[in-house]
Design a protein around this motif. Structure first.
Motif, PDB file in Angstrom:
ATOM      1  N   UNK A 293       0.975  -1.195  -0.023  1.00  0.00           N
ATOM      2  CA  UNK A 293       0.086  -0.103  -0.002  1.00  0.00           C
ATOM      3  C   UNK A 293       0.816   1.283  -0.063  1.00  0.00           C
ATOM      4  N   UNK A 294       1.720   1.227   0.672  1.00  0.00           N
ATOM      5  CA  UNK A 294       2.828   2.506   0.972  1.00  0.00           C
ATOM      6  C   UNK A 294       3.508   2.658  -0.613  1.00  0.00           C
ATOM      7  N   UNK A 295       4.065   1.620  -0.962  1.00  0.00           N
ATOM      8  CA  UNK A 295       4.838   1.675  -2.378  1.00  0.00           C
ATOM      9  C   UNK A 295       3.667   2.299  -3.345  1.00  0.00           C
ATOM     10  N   UNK A 296       2.583   1.860  -3.389  1.00  0.00           N
ATOM     11  CA  UNK A 296       1.653   2.428  -4.331  1.00  0.00           C
ATOM     12  C   UNK A 296       1.364   4.058  -4.131  1.00  0.00           C
ATOM     13  N   UNK A 297       1.730   4.579  -2.870  1.00  0.00           N
ATOM     14  CA  UNK A 297       1.437   5.838  -2.665  1.00  0.00           C
ATOM     15  C   UNK A 297       2.751   6.615  -3.283  1.00  0.00           C
ATOM     16  N   UNK A 298       3.900   5.682  -3.210  1.00  0.00           N
ATOM     17  CA  UNK A 298       5.033   6.406  -3.725  1.00  0.00           C
ATOM     18  C   UNK A 298       4.960   6.443  -5.143  1.00  0.00           C
ATOM     19  N   UNK A 373      -4.595  -0.235  -7.322  1.00  0.00           N
ATOM     20  CA  UNK A 373      -4.421   1.422  -7.052  1.00  0.00           C
ATOM     21  C   UNK A 373      -5.227   2.306  -7.822  1.00  0.00           C
ATOM     22  N   UNK A 374      -5.658   3.336  -7.546  1.00  0.00           N
ATOM     23  CA  UNK A 374      -6.409   4.272  -8.075  1.00  0.00           C
ATOM     24  C   UNK A 374      -5.849   5.683  -8.372  1.00  0.00           C
ATOM     25  N   UNK A 407     -11.925   9.446 -12.997  1.00  0.00           N
ATOM     26  CA  UNK A 407     -10.836   8.741 -12.269  1.00  0.00           C
ATOM     27  C   UNK A 407     -10.555   7.398 -12.769  1.00  0.00           C
ATOM     28  N   UNK A 408      -9.486   6.558 -12.445  1.00  0.00           N
ATOM     29  CA  UNK A 408      -8.888   5.424 -12.819  1.00  0.00           C
ATOM     30  C   UNK A 408      -8.588   4.582 -11.658  1.00  0.00           C
ATOM     31  N   UNK A 409      -8.960   3.258 -12.108  1.00  0.00           N
ATOM     32  CA  UNK A 409      -8.676   2.043 -11.050  1.00  0.00           C
ATOM     33  C   UNK A 409      -8.492   0.929 -11.868  1.00  0.00           C
ATOM     34  N   UNK A 410      -7.304   0.031 -11.603  1.00  0.00           N
ATOM     35  CA  UNK A 410      -6.995  -1.136 -12.229  1.00  0.00           C
ATOM     36  C   UNK A 410      -6.638  -2.201 -10.955  1.00  0.00           C
ATOM     37  N   UNK A 411      -7.505  -3.273 -11.213  1.00  0.00           N
ATOM     38  CA  UNK A 411      -7.384  -4.201 -10.164  1.00  0.00           C
ATOM     39  C   UNK A 411      -7.184  -5.734 -10.892  1.00  0.00           C
ATOM     40  N   UNK A 412      -6.307  -6.406 -10.249  1.00  0.00           N
ATOM     41  CA  UNK A 412      -6.141  -7.936 -10.765  1.00  0.00           C
ATOM     42  C   UNK A 412      -6.411  -8.606  -9.251  1.00  0.00           C
ATOM     43  N   UNK A 413      -6.461  -9.922  -9.247  1.00  0.00           N
ATOM     44  CA  UNK A 413      -6.551 -10.883  -8.208  1.00  0.00           C
ATOM     45  C   UNK A 413      -5.150 -11.690  -8.431  1.00  0.00           C
ATOM     46  N   UNK A 414      -4.668 -11.899  -7.127  1.00  0.00           N
ATOM     47  CA  UNK A 414      -3.356 -12.322  -7.018  1.00  0.00           C
ATOM     48  C   UNK A 414      -3.247 -13.471  -6.045  1.00  0.00           C
ATOM     49  N   UNK A 415      -2.683 -14.590  -6.590  1.00  0.00           N
ATOM     50  CA  UNK A 415      -2.372 -15.579  -5.432  1.00  0.00           C
ATOM     51  C   UNK A 415      -1.037 -15.611  -4.931  1.00  0.00           C
TER      52      UNK A 415
END
Length: 428
Positions: A293-298, A373-374, A407-415
């Protein structure tokens, strides 16, 4: 994977669940567990009920979404017993139950009463489910420590669960492609919804959550819940957040498409997708999800700087002074399973810099998470920032030109795998 292989995996899944649930019951001192599927409550002052999906532990065992007034009895060393509510009713049809191998390890009984079954020699019994449905049922109702232990059994997915989640992704992606085509063809939000349902073969009511379908500035509302029946005069952008339920298991995918002539917005979409893929690449055993999450903000700060939306500040300053939270106000994702926001994600509260984060655990093999992320143009968040001391660092002209895209959001499901990760969305 052929269906025979999937059904074989389900038998292994049920064997594993039997072991996990028996361990949880033993630790809490229970001889048996009765799980109520639940039922849809009636609307106040009406004789119509809300649409029903199911209770998590019941779905964990059966995958039978939408089955009301059913009961599952579990006892150590005994075959589970499933009572299906199948009344003789000329108003409604009883949903047929296909013959499958799992019925050799779970005894299936039919009953016409919605009430809890009378159990022979139940011992110390725990009963879990919607408390409004359990009044008068003998046993310990929803014992908290047992519920927490059962939630934990859903954190690390079995091979069967992973395959169901992967298939839910495959089905949803067909819907996302149809939605994008409908957008390009000039359809309304309602028309895009119909295209998605047609492609997935799933009614909106049966989807794991209400599909979020946003044209233009509607994408600036994170969980926009309405569908305009008329297309806008100029379709600048599409954000669709929509999934599919397969044998009880959910997918949760978001994609954003820029309309014709929206080169600035398209560049932002491309930049965010590159960031999203890097964040997906961080998923691995031992990684603290909060760090993702914090890396997303960076990454959002770097994108704001690179596109000229924010100037005169270092990336870290943007994060520390809360600018990135204006553009990206939600968490990076959550657990995924028989519930879209699956359980046991927050054994500790989220940190102050991520109050809406739904997952605060260190990742382990078998976990399935979303990475989403968005970057949004939300008036209620942007306007105070523009009017404040930090507003001089924001490119108000460019923001004004992009507001209409929402706005933008891109979402994947990750195992999370033993050695890294598998992107169930991109690999489908």
């Amino acid at each position: 994977m052929p269906n025979d292989a999937l059904l074989s995996l389900q038998l292994d899944h049920l064997k594993e669940l039997q072991a996990r649930y028996e361990s949880a019951m033993a630790e809490q001192g229970f001889d048996g567990l009765l799980i109520a599927s639940g039922a849809a409550p009636y609307r106040h002052g009406d004789d119509q009920a809300w649409h029903f999906q199911g209770y998590g532990p019941f779905l964990h065992w059966t995958g039978l979404a939408g089955r009301e007034h059913c009961w599952l009895w579990l006892r150590p060393g005994h075959k589970p017993v499933l009572w299906l509510f199948q009344p003789a009713d000329f108003w409604h049809a009883n949903q047929p139950l296909p013959e499958e191998p799992w019925q050799t390890v779970i005894e299936v009984r039919s009953r016409q009463s919605p009430e809890a079954p009378v159990l022979d020699d139940p011992g110390r019994l725990a009963v879990i489910g919607d408390p409004t449905m359990l009044e008068g049922v003998p046993g310990d109702i929803n014992p908290q420590h047992l519920l927490e232990a059962l939630d934990e059994t859903r954190v690390r997915k079995t091979a069967y669960e992973i395959e169901c989640l992967a298939r839910a992704n495959t089905l949803a992606l067909a819907g996302h492609r149809a939605a994008r085509d409908a957008f390009v063809a000039g359809e309304s939000e309602f028309g895009i919804s119909l295209a998605y349902q047609q492609a997935t073969g799933q009614r909106e009511a049966d989807a794991p959550y209400h599909s979020i379908i946003c044209l233009n500035d509607h994408a600036g509302t994170l969980h926009y819940q309405y569908y305009d029946t008329r297309p806008p005069g100029h379709s600048r952008s599409l954000l669709i957040d929509a999934g599919v339920r397969f044998r009880g298991y959910c997918s949760d995918i978001t994609r954003t498409t820029a309309g014709p002539g929206e080169s600035r917005f398209a560049a932002l979409v491309l930049g965010l997708e590159r960031l999203q893929l890097r964040l997906c690449g961080m998923v691995a055993p031992g990684v603290d999800y909060i760090d993702i999450h914090r890396k997303a903000h960076q990454g959002i700060a770097a994108l704001l700087s690179a596109t000229g939306l924010v100037t005169g500040l270092e990336d870290q300053d943007m994060v520390e002074q809360g600018i990135t939270r204006v553009f990206f106000p939600h968490g990076i994702g959550h657990f995924l399973g028989v519930q879209v926001h699956d359980v046991a994600g927050k054994p500790t509260p989220p940190p102050d810099d991520a109050p809406f984060l739904r997952l605060t655990r260190r990742l382990e093999p078998g976990m399935v998470v979303t990475i989403e992320p968005g970057l949004y143009f939300i008036p209620s968040l942007l306007d105070p920032l523009l009017e404040g001391a930090l507003g001089r660092h924001l490119n108000s002209d460019l923001i004004g030109k992009l507001r209409g895209c929402g706005g933008i959001r891109i979402e994947d499901n990750v195992l999370v795998t033993e050695s890294g990760s598998r992107n169930l969305t991109r690999d489908s």
